[in-house]
Design an enzyme around this catalytic site. Sequence first.
Site, PDB file in Angstrom:
ATOM      1  N   PHE B 305       0.831  -1.204   0.000  1.00 49.57           N
ATOM      2  CA  PHE B 305       0.000   0.000   0.000  1.00 49.57           C
ATOM      3  C   PHE B 305       0.862   1.249   0.000  1.00 49.57           C
ATOM      4  CE2 PHE B 305      -2.493  -3.237   2.041  1.00 49.57           C
ATOM      5  CZ  PHE B 305      -3.769  -3.024   1.555  1.00 49.57           C
ATOM      6  N   ASP B 306       0.336   2.246  -0.654  1.00 47.63           N
ATOM      7  CA  ASP B 306       0.904   3.570  -0.504  1.00 47.63           C
ATOM      8  C   ASP B 306       0.195   4.143   0.735  1.00 47.63           C
ATOM      9  OD1 ASP B 306       1.600   6.343  -1.131  1.00 47.63           O
ATOM     10  OD2 ASP B 306      -0.481   6.486  -1.768  1.00 47.63           O
ATOM     11  N   LYS B 307       0.808   5.090   1.442  1.00 49.53           N
ATOM     12  CA  LYS B 307       0.129   5.584   2.647  1.00 49.53           C
ATOM     13  C   LYS B 307      -0.851   6.715   2.337  1.00 49.53           C
ATOM     14  CE  LYS B 307       2.043   8.313   5.840  1.00 49.53           C
ATOM     15  NZ  LYS B 307       1.184   9.449   6.172  1.00 49.53           N
ATOM     16  N   THR B 308      -0.277   7.845   1.904  1.00 53.06           N
ATOM     17  CA  THR B 308      -1.111   9.028   1.765  1.00 53.06           C
ATOM     18  C   THR B 308      -2.103   8.872   0.615  1.00 53.06           C
ATOM     19  OG1 THR B 308       0.796  10.212   2.503  1.00 53.06           O
ATOM     20  CG2 THR B 308      -1.035  11.543   1.718  1.00 53.06           C
TER      21      THR B 308
END
Lengths: 69, 629
Positions: B305-308
């Site tokens: 996953f990417d966070k932002t």
Amino acid sequence: MKTIKYQLEPLTCPSCIKKIEGKLGKMNGVEEAKVMFNSSKVKATYDQEQVTSDELKATIEKLGFPVVS
Amino acid sequence: MRKVKRVHVVITSGSLLILAFLFHLIDMSVWKDITLIAATFIAGYFIAKKAIQTTMMKAFSIELLVTIAVIGALSIGEYVESAAVTFLFLFGAYLEARTLEKTRSSLQTLMGMAPMEATVLENGERIVKPIRDIDTGDHILIQTGEKVAIDGKIISGQAFINESTITGESILANKNIEDQVFSGTMIDHGYVEVEAEKVGDDTAFSKIIELVEEAQESKAKTQKFLDRFANVYTPGILVLSILVLIVTQNFELSITFLVIACPGALVISTPVSLVAGIGNGAKNGTLMKGGEIIENLAKIDVLVFDKTGTLTKGEPEMTGVKAYDRGESELLTMTAEAEIISEHHLGRAIVKEAKRRGLPLLNEPEEFTLDKGHGLCATIDGQSVVIGNRKLLRKNEIELPLTVETYAIDEEEKGNTAIFVGINEKLAGVISIADQIRQEATSAMQHLKDAGIKQTVMLTGDNKHTAEKVATQLGIDDVFAEMLPEDKVNHVQHLKVEGYNVSMVGDGVNDAPAIAAADVGMAMGAAGTDAAMETADVVLMTDKLDKIPYAYTLAKATVRNMKQNIFIAVGTVALLLAGVLVGEIFLASGMFIHELSVLMVILNAIRLVGYKQRRRVKQKQRRTNTAVI
């Protein structure tokens, strides 16, 4: 070159794909013919100077697949 | 009209068969034969007609085989056989068409949602126009109960809109001026005037329909294999049936062999499952682009996953500001002035806060340079301003005193992102920004684990402390902070080399390279961003993370369904062929079992249309358990 989509009556046997694609594909001026089995559509790209939409439609109908729209 | 006719033919020939059976019971054999012949001709007419049509076009068809078989049966006086075969063939085709409609129904419901006309405002007048006559820039009026026909921005009015056709969520969205509305959605209540931005085939809705249509046509690996198999199988059966004829000298047996061995159920077994699976996904806001993608998705064991914008809402807010040497307002004003032309979400949060505080942003940034993944440098009113992370400040030779560093780490441990601001080569302040974790993120991670995902990984450009805080909150296994877009790509590739099947989830813009590098790329929130819809393999129409476990379990269910179907199809053909060879199965009974297997395959696929994730039940159970505790 023009791309057109025909809506057929619901297709049931996948053998129709080869039948329609084969026959349309062999017609003069037809660059590509694709049967979308699941949405019961035929997508054809053709040269308007060599073949008309009505001729394509007639071929599909002659194979026994009525064109709805 | 034609359909009604076919039903009538099926009913008539079926009734005649029953009548013949009654004549048989009362021993009126002449009448029985006449009724059977009538039934054969009524149903046989349509089969023979199609057989002739295709033969005239020099194409081969199953109808031709059936016609030959029926003529054969009639000529040797097997009237029961001929009547039963023609009836079963038509009845089977009819049932097939009806049941296939069900597997395709999800898409058809969607297509039925497309509006045909819209009210256009022209010089204050309301004109109803068909949608093909609407151009971009037209002002469209939409009222309660009406469907939106175009994609565009609201220029006046307010409405609650049901966007379930696009997002799969039937929660009403409150839309005001400047908000985007999408074609195919419906105004539940309210009234808006919209300026058309995308019309016709360009609308998000048309794109979705087209993508689903294409996805349903694209084949899975299994299906490609079956197609190749059918290419060998059909001629093989043809040769075998000729051999049967030569060896047994029995024409009927060889024709039976040929008709029964037609790989109908096998050919249809995987596409019906895929169509139903893709259709279900589309209706529920997850667009899976094709059979191969479904197969890959079902195999995924690591989710990155990417966070932002992915795990968090992507709408960060400023939570604190610490100024050194100058006033808070002055620091914030200068930072906002520099950030005003940056597209970065953290920058936007600072500008938003400055505007909220009513600070005048008068100076325009000069000598603006962007350092991707680190921050930016600009000149504001003759003063050099550096805004970004530690690395950027050090690169610009701005020292971070220990007290500032301690303060920043403290802020980061609280879950904030600390932005350092240097003015005239000296540290001037630290701005804290926090992004809210998505509400459903924790439960989505848990569901993924429950569904069989081995490892979850978070990659972020953010600092280590914030990243770890978010990862701990969500129960993510591995976290890698301060990563640039290329680092993300490398990490995904590294996981692939290690032998994992990797899926990357991102919000489709800066994560695009990593999304493309993964085995299955997923993009969040497609409504409106064409690029995301085109590059990703799986598009989650809503901005909701819980669509990921849904897509994953649906893919697994679809693959399972495909396997069951292949088993049914291959099993039936094998049994039938054996039955024919040992003389236990004849044309009519063979046709019956054959049609039955085709129907079983379709009915099995229909289960996927109504597939709902089991986790909802589990979730409820968990809630009750928590309540008890």
